[in-house]
Motif scaffolding. Structure first.
Motif, PDB file in Angstrom:
ATOM      1  N   PHE A 169      -5.730  -3.723   6.714  1.00 46.48           N
ATOM      2  CA  PHE A 169      -6.819  -2.809   7.063  1.00 46.48           C
ATOM      3  C   PHE A 169      -6.297  -1.445   7.502  1.00 46.48           C
ATOM      4  O   PHE A 169      -6.985  -0.438   7.348  1.00 46.48           O
ATOM      5  CB  PHE A 169      -7.750  -3.466   8.084  1.00 46.48           C
ATOM      6  CG  PHE A 169      -8.510  -4.609   7.477  1.00 46.48           C
ATOM      7  CD1 PHE A 169      -9.566  -4.362   6.608  1.00 46.48           C
ATOM      8  CD2 PHE A 169      -8.129  -5.927   7.703  1.00 46.48           C
ATOM      9  CE1 PHE A 169     -10.254  -5.416   6.001  1.00 46.48           C
ATOM     10  CE2 PHE A 169      -8.805  -6.983   7.103  1.00 46.48           C
ATOM     11  CZ  PHE A 169      -9.873  -6.732   6.245  1.00 46.48           C
ATOM     12  N   GLY A 170      -5.061  -1.428   8.015  1.00 46.47           N
ATOM     13  CA  GLY A 170      -4.421  -0.133   8.276  1.00 46.47           C
ATOM     14  C   GLY A 170      -4.262   0.654   6.978  1.00 46.47           C
ATOM     15  O   GLY A 170      -4.565   1.854   6.917  1.00 46.47           O
ATOM     16  N   SER A 171      -3.831  -0.032   5.927  1.00 46.77           N
ATOM     17  CA  SER A 171      -3.646   0.639   4.631  1.00 46.77           C
ATOM     18  C   SER A 171      -4.986   1.128   4.075  1.00 46.77           C
ATOM     19  O   SER A 171      -5.084   2.262   3.579  1.00 46.77           O
ATOM     20  CB  SER A 171      -3.007  -0.323   3.616  1.00 46.77           C
ATOM     21  OG  SER A 171      -1.787  -0.821   4.105  1.00 46.77           O
ATOM     22  N   LEU A 172      -6.015   0.285   4.156  1.00 48.66           N
ATOM     23  CA  LEU A 172      -7.328   0.681   3.633  1.00 48.66           C
ATOM     24  C   LEU A 172      -7.917   1.839   4.443  1.00 48.66           C
ATOM     25  O   LEU A 172      -8.501   2.774   3.884  1.00 48.66           O
ATOM     26  CB  LEU A 172      -8.295  -0.509   3.655  1.00 48.66           C
ATOM     27  CG  LEU A 172      -8.160  -1.471   2.476  1.00 48.66           C
ATOM     28  CD1 LEU A 172      -8.999  -2.727   2.714  1.00 48.66           C
ATOM     29  CD2 LEU A 172      -8.600  -0.805   1.166  1.00 48.66           C
ATOM     30  N   HIS A 173      -7.764   1.778   5.754  1.00 47.89           N
ATOM     31  CA  HIS A 173      -8.271   2.837   6.627  1.00 47.89           C
ATOM     32  C   HIS A 173      -7.625   4.184   6.275  1.00 47.89           C
ATOM     33  O   HIS A 173      -8.321   5.179   6.044  1.00 47.89           O
ATOM     34  CB  HIS A 173      -7.979   2.456   8.090  1.00 47.89           C
ATOM     35  CG  HIS A 173      -8.466   3.456   9.095  1.00 47.89           C
ATOM     36  ND1 HIS A 173      -9.671   3.327   9.749  1.00 47.89           N
ATOM     37  CD2 HIS A 173      -7.903   4.598   9.557  1.00 47.89           C
ATOM     38  CE1 HIS A 173      -9.830   4.354  10.574  1.00 47.89           C
ATOM     39  NE2 HIS A 173      -8.771   5.133  10.477  1.00 47.89           N
ATOM     40  N   GLU A 174      -6.300   4.187   6.210  1.00 53.86           N
ATOM     41  CA  GLU A 174      -5.605   5.447   5.944  1.00 53.86           C
ATOM     42  C   GLU A 174      -5.835   5.903   4.502  1.00 53.86           C
ATOM     43  O   GLU A 174      -5.889   7.108   4.236  1.00 53.86           O
ATOM     44  CB  GLU A 174      -4.115   5.311   6.254  1.00 53.86           C
ATOM     45  CG  GLU A 174      -3.793   4.869   7.693  1.00 53.86           C
ATOM     46  CD  GLU A 174      -4.469   5.701   8.778  1.00 53.86           C
ATOM     47  OE1 GLU A 174      -4.766   6.891   8.533  1.00 53.86           O
ATOM     48  OE2 GLU A 174      -4.716   5.152   9.878  1.00 53.86           O
ATOM     49  N   ALA A 175      -5.992   4.958   3.584  1.00 52.58           N
ATOM     50  CA  ALA A 175      -6.322   5.331   2.207  1.00 52.58           C
ATOM     51  C   ALA A 175      -7.668   6.049   2.164  1.00 52.58           C
ATOM     52  O   ALA A 175      -7.850   7.014   1.413  1.00 52.58           O
ATOM     53  CB  ALA A 175      -6.342   4.104   1.305  1.00 52.58           C
ATOM     54  N   GLY A 176      -8.613   5.595   2.987  1.00 51.58           N
ATOM     55  CA  GLY A 176      -9.904   6.271   3.063  1.00 51.58           C
ATOM     56  C   GLY A 176      -9.742   7.723   3.500  1.00 51.58           C
ATOM     57  O   GLY A 176     -10.315   8.645   2.901  1.00 51.58           O
TER      58      GLY A 176
END
Lengths: 506, 506
Positions: free
Chosen positions: A258-265
């Protein structure tokens, strides 16, 4: 010619601020430990240079000529918007005495050490004097910046322009009204199982899967890269180089994913800004002196929370993508199904630490901080009374007794660095995400994409209505164009209510 | 106060140039491909800013006050040296018209593309026009910089101050006299076996072993890091952050190992500069606008060549360290002994490509380039006649017939980037390394260290006599203090003669 010369000058300001961002990224990802002290000086010099380059006589003279040249264009043309924003930013910086900027930077740099020690020792009183000084310097800042109703409004201007203590009071009341009953109801129920998320997940596979999901929602690796840091972040050096980081916890698989998805956003906002805005003030926060394409910290957070929560924590996402998670982690997930996984990553667990909070309790951590900051700035709360006020709010909102100040008022780095006024954007972002996602998914192509693990239409909708505009429109103008109305918490509350009612059987 | 304010101003110039170096390092190691175009603009802006910050009225006014304040100190005091060097650099930059700097940068940026295509197509004539322009712009530069005997002297000033066409003519003649007979004799002999260096050596072990050897000679990882790039390099962002890169060729083990040792040698020069010189002009090349502590490119190369060749290619080094190479690469080296390894890594093999040349033939590649550059600049050689002149020299020195211009005159990137005058430092470095190593190893502690795989005394000797002085003394002052004489090729020739006589049985 007048406008072109001015534009090149502003391109240089953007270049300096991007250079500063690169030095900051490097310091957090690549720099050997010995480099810290001189790196701080390099960063400080670039800050001063960027500010001086912006307010220099030469810039102002070029701005005068540019304004004259474009005066015939519509007021909302790109050129006139850029001129107006530049003039506003120059005025902003000239209102703040250089000496105050210097004193605040010094207090911030001393403060971080004192705070780190105070937190380690759980000794609030040793941090109190520097916090008093920080409050006083920020109050002074607010007077120079100017405000109509509350000095805290002036401090939020750099992060969330237009937001005020008054507007947040209404917003927060609505949120509490919608969310507290949900939280109370959840407390009565048994939560979903989540034990399997604590199995050992190998680091390399976690990173590979996190990156794969980031790419799936649209993150472009030709203009990006993923690294690991203690605290995940996103940073851009123009839309052509937008980097994200995540963290890996071997026995807590959601952290990396979710860190990756958050920062990708966050990254999508920068990567899909209009290319014509590159090196212009529409991709530069001239007030905050930060090279960024997003229009406010809240608007930026809306994109990270949308891709993390509305996409990445949705039942539909895992119905479609869980098989891939299983293929990546056969030893850890072969006995789990998509439904169980989806429930587990949506578990609500009130806790003391903001950065570890779940989707539902996060906003309570924010509301408490914003209220406390505003009260410190207007003097209605004394620094000495801060721990008591903090702990009372945690009890009121989350029903928890704060056992010590390390788990309470000393947990965040923000105040120690001299910053006050930064917190509201997290909640603004959540609210905006709910509002944008509701409208976006009414689009047939978006809805069809969501139902077939094709997130291109959603990314394109966000690009059309949010990303590409950069800093051209204000946050509320952007929302009105995209959703037909200004900031509205109803869709966000509806989203939370629907999801948690289902998971917790309320 | 006057001097302190001036010093802080010069600290900012150093900060800007270090920021530029960080952006350059990042571009070569970490940047995603999409970032190239905007990165070029950021680098260009920092170049202009550094130059403008240096020559600004404010700097000159601070310099006037600083000079007045320190006028009572000895002429060779650190403070007066810094003032004098700053004034000289400001005068240098003010002599060169901004328009010329811009035109040279433009030609360089166009030139690289044209050169890359010309090299790919082996089509010298398509590169000739931009090379003509480059020669003409550099001739113009030389006139602005000024010189007494030869315009090429002015162009070398930025890289090797004090070196001239006349001084190099003498030096090169001596080198040829000493080295050509050696080369001729070697050509008659059978070379040592080296087949085992072409076995597959796994990448990770190569990097680990290269880094271990770099640390063994003194490279401090607390203030450094190793990465991989196509072309190895060293770069520093103050002495507190000095990074090296190397390249790995799976079936050519020396590339990574000696690349690491070479760059570590450069790194030691920066890491062991006097800490008091940090952020001062004594750690900043104000003429070349590059944040570096080494006094000239040749002096810098002396440290890389010393640790690569005099240490890393010595029989003694492998007598003491080969067991560790075997332990790292048991599958590749268990049937080889230290003596065989030492001979293999010293094999002489005349070839067309400079960057692949061995220790003995390298200087011939340099002499040919320096002579050709000087002749282009004084007009005695026309660009159209360049391939013929090049090929004749390769035949004369190395006995080889150049089959095409890709293996000849089109091989180096330097001219395409607009630079002329950069080559002599490689040979100066070799000569200096011989001279410094000869004197250093007369020191008992150094000699004892070399005989027991303890390279701390050698590093400390170099720090005492070279590294710590940064840019305080000229290269020849430094040599005179360290070795009692100015540049002297005798020790270097003696080193080559002794080593190759033994290996080749001459």
């Amino acid at each position: 010619m007048g406008y072109a010369a001015f534009a090149e000058r502003m391109g240089q300001v953007n270049d300096i601020l991007n250079a500063k961002s690169i030095l900051g990224w490097d310091a957090r990802t690549m720099m050997p430990p010995g480099g810290a002290e001189t790196r701080a000086k390099q960063l400080a010099t670039l800050s001063v240079l960027a500010r001086d380059h912006l307010v220099a006589d030469e810039t102002r003279s070029l701005l005068d000529k540019a304004e004259a040249e474009v005066s015939g264009l519509p007021a909302d043309s790109v050129e006139r918007t850029i001129c107006a924003q530049t003039r506003e930013a120059i005025d902003y910086h000239l209102r703040i005495p250089a000496d105050l900027v210097r004193r605040r930077a010094e207090t911030g740099s001393i403060g971080q050490d004192i705070w780190a020690r105070a937190r380690a020792d759980d000794d609030f009183m040793s941090f109190a004097p520097v916090l008093e000084e920080t409050v006083s310097l920020n109050r002074e800042m607010a007077e120079h910046i100017g405000y109509s109703a509350h000095p805290y409004d002036a401090l939020m201007h750099r992060f969330e322009p237009g937001e005020t203590v008054a507007s947040l009071k209404t917003l927060f009341a609505t949120l509490r009204e919608g969310m507290l009953p949900l939280l109370r109801a959840i407390a009565e129920k048994e939560g979903p199982r989540f034990d399997f998320l604590q199995r050992p997940f190998p680091k390399d596979q976690q990173l590979a899967f996190g990156l794969k999901m980031a790419e799936r929602v649209g993150y472009d690796l030709n203009r990006g890269r993923l690294d690991t840091t203690v605290h995940p972040f996103e940073v851009s050096f123009t839309r052509n180089d937008v980097r994200i980081t995540t963290r890996v916890v071997e026995d807590w698989m959601p952290a990396c994913l979710f860190g990756s998805l958050h920062e990708a956003g966050h990254a999508l906002y920068e990567q899909y800004c209009d290319p014509a805005f590159t090196r212009t003030p529409l991709a530069t926060d001239l007030v905050g002196l930060y090279a960024v394409g997003g229009v406010s910290f809240g608007a930026h957070e809306s994109q990270s929370r949308l891709f993390e929560n509305h996409v990445g924590r949705s039942r539909e996402f895992w119905e479609l993508n869980f098989a891939e998670a299983q293929a990546t982690f056969p030893d850890q997930l072969s006995d789990i199904d998509a439904e169980t996984f989806w429930r587990a990553v949506n578990r609500v667990a009130p806790g003391f630490i903001r950065v570890e909070a779940d989707e539902l309790t996060y906003d309570f951590h924010i509301m408490l901080r914003v209220d406390i900051e505003a009260a410190l700035i207007d003097g209605s709360l004394k620094v000495a009374d801060l721990p008591e006020a903090w702990n009372a709010k945690i009890k009121e909102y989350l029903g928890l007794d704060v056992p010590n100040n390390r788990l309470g008022v000393l947990q965040d780095v923000h105040w120690s660095s001299g910053q006050i006024g930064t917190f509201c954007n997290y909640t603004i972002g959540n609210v905006m995400a709910g509002q944008l996602f509701e409208v976006a998914t009414k689009d047939a192509a978006v809805a069809e994409g969501m139902a077939s693990a094709n997130y291109v239409p959603l990314r394109e909708w966000m690009t059309e209505h949010v990303h590409r505009h950069g800093r051209r429109y204000s946050r509320n103008q952007l929302l009105e164009k995209a959703t037909g109305r200004a900031l509205d918490p109803a869709p966000y509350i509806a989203h939370l209510t629907a999801k948690y009612s289902e998971i917790y059987g309320i």
